[in-house]
Design a protein around this motif. Sequence first.
Motif, PDB file in Angstrom:
ATOM      1  N   ARG A 141       0.830  -1.208   0.000  1.00 45.67           N
ATOM      2  CA  ARG A 141       0.000   0.000   0.000  1.00 45.67           C
ATOM      3  C   ARG A 141       0.862   1.255   0.000  1.00 45.67           C
ATOM      4  NH1 ARG A 141      -2.887  -2.590   4.351  1.00 45.67           N
ATOM      5  NH2 ARG A 141      -1.740  -1.198   5.738  1.00 45.67           N
ATOM      6  N   GLU A 142       2.064   1.141   0.592  1.00 41.96           N
ATOM      7  CA  GLU A 142       2.939   2.296   0.742  1.00 41.96           C
ATOM      8  C   GLU A 142       3.957   2.428  -0.397  1.00 41.96           C
ATOM      9  OE1 GLU A 142       2.382   4.437   3.124  1.00 41.96           O
ATOM     10  OE2 GLU A 142       0.777   3.197   3.957  1.00 41.96           O
ATOM     11  N   VAL A 143       4.453   1.295  -0.883  1.00 46.85           N
ATOM     12  CA  VAL A 143       5.512   1.342  -1.889  1.00 46.85           C
ATOM     13  C   VAL A 143       5.458   0.072  -2.743  1.00 46.85           C
ATOM     14  CG1 VAL A 143       7.182   0.357  -0.262  1.00 46.85           C
ATOM     15  CG2 VAL A 143       7.998   1.589  -2.270  1.00 46.85           C
ATOM     16  N   THR A 144       5.673   0.220  -4.041  1.00 44.68           N
ATOM     17  CA  THR A 144       5.706  -0.926  -4.949  1.00 44.68           C
ATOM     18  C   THR A 144       7.138  -1.149  -5.435  1.00 44.68           C
ATOM     19  OG1 THR A 144       5.181   0.521  -6.816  1.00 44.68           O
ATOM     20  CG2 THR A 144       3.328  -0.557  -5.695  1.00 44.68           C
ATOM     21  N   PHE A 145       7.355  -2.288  -6.027  1.00 43.47           N
ATOM     22  CA  PHE A 145       8.680  -2.630  -6.539  1.00 43.47           C
ATOM     23  C   PHE A 145       9.104  -1.623  -7.609  1.00 43.47           C
ATOM     24  CE2 PHE A 145      10.817  -5.116 -10.045  1.00 43.47           C
ATOM     25  CZ  PHE A 145      12.093  -5.012  -9.499  1.00 43.47           C
ATOM     26  N   ASN A 146      10.292  -1.054  -7.421  1.00 42.49           N
ATOM     27  CA  ASN A 146      10.837  -0.046  -8.334  1.00 42.49           C
ATOM     28  C   ASN A 146      11.941  -0.699  -9.168  1.00 42.49           C
ATOM     29  OD1 ASN A 146      11.955   2.124  -9.654  1.00 42.49           O
ATOM     30  ND2 ASN A 146      12.246   3.393  -7.824  1.00 42.49           N
ATOM     31  N   SER A 147      11.579  -1.153 -10.356  1.00 42.77           N
ATOM     32  CA  SER A 147      12.550  -1.859 -11.207  1.00 42.77           C
ATOM     33  C   SER A 147      13.686  -0.931 -11.642  1.00 42.77           C
ATOM     34  CB  SER A 147      11.850  -2.448 -12.435  1.00 42.77           C
ATOM     35  OG  SER A 147      11.262  -1.425 -13.220  1.00 42.77           O
ATOM     36  N   ARG A 148      13.409   0.360 -11.826  1.00 42.55           N
ATOM     37  CA  ARG A 148      14.445   1.300 -12.233  1.00 42.55           C
ATOM     38  C   ARG A 148      15.517   1.426 -11.144  1.00 42.55           C
ATOM     39  NH1 ARG A 148      17.552   2.409 -15.774  1.00 42.55           N
ATOM     40  NH2 ARG A 148      15.751   2.340 -17.197  1.00 42.55           N
ATOM     41  N   PHE A 149      15.080   1.458  -9.858  1.00 36.28           N
ATOM     42  CA  PHE A 149      16.050   1.520  -8.760  1.00 36.28           C
ATOM     43  C   PHE A 149      16.974   0.313  -8.801  1.00 36.28           C
ATOM     44  CE2 PHE A 149      17.050  -0.234  -4.551  1.00 36.28           C
ATOM     45  CZ  PHE A 149      17.922   0.741  -4.076  1.00 36.28           C
ATOM     46  N   LEU A 150      16.398  -0.876  -8.961  1.00 39.68           N
ATOM     47  CA  LEU A 150      17.212  -2.090  -8.945  1.00 39.68           C
ATOM     48  C   LEU A 150      18.115  -2.149 -10.173  1.00 39.68           C
ATOM     49  CD1 LEU A 150      17.855  -4.637  -7.386  1.00 39.68           C
ATOM     50  CD2 LEU A 150      16.025  -5.817  -8.618  1.00 39.68           C
ATOM     51  N   ALA A 151      17.601  -1.682 -11.317  1.00 45.18           N
ATOM     52  CA  ALA A 151      18.419  -1.666 -12.542  1.00 45.18           C
ATOM     53  C   ALA A 151      19.610  -0.717 -12.375  1.00 45.18           C
ATOM     54  CB  ALA A 151      17.561  -1.257 -13.730  1.00 45.18           C
ATOM     55  N   ASN A 152      19.372   0.459 -11.824  1.00 41.52           N
ATOM     56  CA  ASN A 152      20.464   1.416 -11.584  1.00 41.52           C
ATOM     57  C   ASN A 152      21.471   0.847 -10.586  1.00 41.52           C
ATOM     58  OD1 ASN A 152      19.292   3.236 -13.325  1.00 41.52           O
ATOM     59  ND2 ASN A 152      18.305   4.440 -11.710  1.00 41.52           N
ATOM     60  N   PHE A 153      20.950   0.132  -9.613  1.00 41.43           N
ATOM     61  CA  PHE A 153      21.807  -0.502  -8.608  1.00 41.43           C
ATOM     62  C   PHE A 153      22.747  -1.492  -9.286  1.00 41.43           C
ATOM     63  CE2 PHE A 153      22.643  -3.050  -4.756  1.00 41.43           C
ATOM     64  CZ  PHE A 153      22.823  -2.037  -3.828  1.00 41.43           C
ATOM     65  N   ALA A 154      22.173  -2.306 -10.185  1.00 42.85           N
ATOM     66  CA  ALA A 154      22.973  -3.296 -10.907  1.00 42.85           C
ATOM     67  C   ALA A 154      23.989  -2.616 -11.820  1.00 42.85           C
ATOM     68  CB  ALA A 154      22.052  -4.212 -11.718  1.00 42.85           C
ATOM     69  N   GLN A 155      23.550  -1.533 -12.468  1.00 45.18           N
ATOM     70  CA  GLN A 155      24.447  -0.811 -13.372  1.00 45.18           C
ATOM     71  C   GLN A 155      25.644  -0.235 -12.610  1.00 45.18           C
ATOM     72  OE1 GLN A 155      22.838   2.766 -15.268  1.00 45.18           O
ATOM     73  NE2 GLN A 155      23.694   2.041 -17.228  1.00 45.18           N
ATOM     74  N   SER A 156      25.378   0.281 -11.398  1.00 40.39           N
ATOM     75  CA  SER A 156      26.463   0.865 -10.608  1.00 40.39           C
ATOM     76  C   SER A 156      27.481  -0.184 -10.170  1.00 40.39           C
ATOM     77  CB  SER A 156      25.888   1.566  -9.381  1.00 40.39           C
ATOM     78  OG  SER A 156      25.364   0.628  -8.456  1.00 40.39           O
ATOM     79  N   LEU A 157      27.056  -1.445 -10.194  1.00 38.84           N
ATOM     80  CA  LEU A 157      27.951  -2.536  -9.797  1.00 38.84           C
ATOM     81  C   LEU A 157      28.665  -3.159 -10.996  1.00 38.84           C
ATOM     82  CD1 LEU A 157      25.641  -4.239  -7.133  1.00 38.84           C
ATOM     83  CD2 LEU A 157      27.694  -2.886  -6.679  1.00 38.84           C
ATOM     84  N   GLY A 158      28.395  -2.626 -12.205  1.00 39.86           N
ATOM     85  CA  GLY A 158      29.121  -3.078 -13.382  1.00 39.86           C
ATOM     86  C   GLY A 158      28.495  -4.222 -14.131  1.00 39.86           C
ATOM     87  N   TYR A 159      27.223  -4.522 -13.914  1.00 41.06           N
ATOM     88  CA  TYR A 159      26.575  -5.599 -14.668  1.00 41.06           C
ATOM     89  C   TYR A 159      26.353  -5.155 -16.110  1.00 41.06           C
ATOM     90  CZ  TYR A 159      25.834  -8.345 -10.449  1.00 41.06           C
ATOM     91  OH  TYR A 159      26.028  -9.102  -9.314  1.00 41.06           O
ATOM     92  N   ALA A 160      26.292  -6.107 -17.023  1.00 40.08           N
ATOM     93  CA  ALA A 160      26.158  -5.832 -18.456  1.00 40.08           C
ATOM     94  C   ALA A 160      24.856  -5.088 -18.744  1.00 40.08           C
ATOM     95  CB  ALA A 160      26.205  -7.143 -19.243  1.00 40.08           C
ATOM     96  N   GLU A 161      24.881  -4.309 -19.859  1.00 38.43           N
ATOM     97  CA  GLU A 161      23.728  -3.487 -20.204  1.00 38.43           C
ATOM     98  C   GLU A 161      22.479  -4.321 -20.481  1.00 38.43           C
ATOM     99  OE1 GLU A 161      23.092  -0.257 -20.113  1.00 38.43           O
ATOM    100  OE2 GLU A 161      25.046  -0.066 -19.132  1.00 38.43           O
ATOM    101  N   ASP A 162      22.656  -5.506 -21.132  1.00 41.25           N
ATOM    102  CA  ASP A 162      21.475  -6.323 -21.415  1.00 41.25           C
ATOM    103  C   ASP A 162      20.836  -6.844 -20.123  1.00 41.25           C
ATOM    104  OD1 ASP A 162      23.692  -7.921 -20.925  1.00 41.25           O
ATOM    105  OD2 ASP A 162      22.913  -9.592 -22.131  1.00 41.25           O
ATOM    106  N   VAL A 163      21.671  -7.123 -19.118  1.00 41.58           N
ATOM    107  CA  VAL A 163      21.145  -7.568 -17.823  1.00 41.58           C
ATOM    108  C   VAL A 163      20.429  -6.407 -17.131  1.00 41.58           C
ATOM    109  CG1 VAL A 163      21.748  -8.419 -15.527  1.00 41.58           C
ATOM    110  CG2 VAL A 163      22.892  -9.350 -17.550  1.00 41.58           C
ATOM    111  N   VAL A 164      21.038  -5.224 -17.197  1.00 36.18           N
ATOM    112  CA  VAL A 164      20.438  -4.038 -16.586  1.00 36.18           C
ATOM    113  C   VAL A 164      19.081  -3.747 -17.222  1.00 36.18           C
ATOM    114  CG1 VAL A 164      20.671  -1.542 -16.304  1.00 36.18           C
ATOM    115  CG2 VAL A 164      22.645  -3.034 -15.917  1.00 36.18           C
ATOM    116  N   GLU A 165      19.013  -3.831 -18.550  1.00 34.44           N
ATOM    117  CA  GLU A 165      17.762  -3.562 -19.251  1.00 34.44           C
ATOM    118  C   GLU A 165      16.706  -4.606 -18.898  1.00 34.44           C
ATOM    119  OE1 GLU A 165      15.001  -1.569 -21.334  1.00 34.44           O
ATOM    120  OE2 GLU A 165      17.034  -0.906 -20.811  1.00 34.44           O
ATOM    121  N   ALA A 166      17.115  -5.861 -18.774  1.00 31.71           N
ATOM    122  CA  ALA A 166      16.177  -6.928 -18.404  1.00 31.71           C
ATOM    123  C   ALA A 166      15.626  -6.696 -16.991  1.00 31.71           C
ATOM    124  CB  ALA A 166      16.873  -8.288 -18.489  1.00 31.71           C
ATOM    125  N   ILE A 167      16.487  -6.252 -16.077  1.00 33.69           N
ATOM    126  CA  ILE A 167      16.027  -5.952 -14.712  1.00 33.69           C
ATOM    127  C   ILE A 167      15.017  -4.811 -14.733  1.00 33.69           C
ATOM    128  CG2 ILE A 167      16.752  -5.042 -12.460  1.00 33.69           C
ATOM    129  CD1 ILE A 167      19.399  -6.538 -12.831  1.00 33.69           C
TER     130      ILE A 167
END
Length: 608
Positions: A524-550
């Motif tokens: 009710r307060e917050v839903t899953f934020n896929s963009r946050f998790l994708a940015n998190f993965a990107q900051s850790l150096g994961y490949a772009e296709d993985v980031v886009e899939a997340i």
Amino acid sequence: MILVFGGTTEGRMVAQLLDIQQMEFYYSTKLGSQQDVPGRHTAGAMNAQQIVEFCTANGIRLLVDAAHPFAVQLHENISQAAALLGLKVVRVERRSPEYALANVRFFDSWQGMAEAALESGVEPILALTGVQTIVPLKDLWSSRRCYFRILNTVQSEQLARASGIAMSWIIQDSNPESEEALIELVRKTDAQVILTKDSGYSGGLEAKIAVSQQLEVPLWVLKRPSLPAFDYVVYERKELLMLLLRLKKELLATEELRPGFTTGTCVCAAVKASIIALEDGAFPNDVTVYLADGTPARFAIFPNKLDDDVASCSVIKDAGDDPDVTHAKEVGCTIYRREDVGVEFKRGVGIGLVTLPGLQVAVGEPAINPVPRTMIAQVVEEMAQHYSITGGFTVEPFVPEGEELAKRTFNGRVGVEGGISILGTTGRVFPYSAEAFMGAIRQQVRVARSLGCNEIVATSGKRSESTLKPLCEGVPANAYIHFGNFVGETIKIADEEGFDRITIGIMLGKAVKLAEGHLDTHSREVTFNSRFLANFAQSLGYAEDVVEAINNLTLANAVVDLIPFSVDEPIYQNIARQCHSVCQQAAGDRLRVRLVLIVGNEAPIVVG
């Protein structure tokens, strides 16, 4: 909206209960109800298609068949209409006396009964079968002296005249089920056999059997017809109300969540009804009590016992749309007169006993919280003033299923043994109330503190609790707290109650929300934020296709399909560290936080 097919004793009972529960309904009868019943009335026989049309036009979501057992065609029409509409049907059935008597004979049809009477030559005959049976028994009254007792109504008289029978054979009676009236009628007609049908207790069958035995006049009974296979069949008033309250939540729910009543309010209603019974000599059908804000709460009363100085009754709890284990369960009270003014509380069946310190009630006392005790005492005082009662009462609440229901609560962990607690602060239960949930957490934390614990283990549920136990050896069960979604509030309470350490176990879905900084993870307060998790993965150096899939995911747990979990995988390690950082900041400098990330059945990641 509910459609009730009534015109019977059972129909009146259904209407009264629905009115008490403030459930909207239509009350349908064939000729127009002669009963004083609440609800919206509709008259006229309906076939299956007409029932379908009525239900569709009026938003009917549940059917209640409380019609006469011998209304065969109506039962079939209800069943067919329900099947076409996909609606559930509650059948309110009648119980019949158990008997095995020599002068009671059973028949499968009116024709078979008439043929037996004609063959035997017995007369006069007294038919206590109702005006609708005059035509089916025409062969009998055409050649034998046969009296028909019918109701003293205009409709019944018109039907009798239309049948062609001489009105000299018709007896109109407005008190048909009195044994005294039946005896007088049998003697007046000199009846040598009585005809009736198995209409159950409420149809007066027991009285007819008693008269038959007393006067030694044979009683011929038409067997009850079989019914369609309805979804629910109930016989008693209490059983019916329990079912209606369950269906109110399951089938009749609305978009707006309904509040309900606390166990404390339920006990207050039972106490009030019991005092009325002691003073007036009989229990009321229902009572109204008032909540702290002046809101009236009306309860149907189910009597148990009444003596000179003892009264006991119960109500059925309506917890609204809250996931309360006592919803639609029996809550009651036995009260005893005592000479001393005031109220003494005793523990009844299914009420817990306080065995650990830290609660609002002393060890050794029944688990009746202070606010309900005050509410009950106020009811007693009001009734004492109303009836000029000089003494007081011992109040013994009970919940017949309480001991079993308590196993589905946290009572055992807070030291309440053997039953449930009588709770309440406002008299109301509010669905999914954060205030109530946090109150329960604080209660558990205080009990753990009173036992000398310095560490709290907070988990989101049973599964994560099982994972944490090997990591928290030496921490007693009383110190395990389910935080639900309230991570931040649980940390705050642990700090306020003086704990040194808190271990938080969290699953991946909630962990992603927590890592983003949300200390309340409820959807009710917050839903899953896929963009946050994708940015998190990107900051850790994961490949772009993985980031886009997340970024295209709709569920946080689905990331495991893209990046298999292991304790060494950077994204999961860093989610755990970020969660720990968020929690430690909320805890401040004194309370130390340990964060455990749980993903499936794999070994967890521990930080702190």
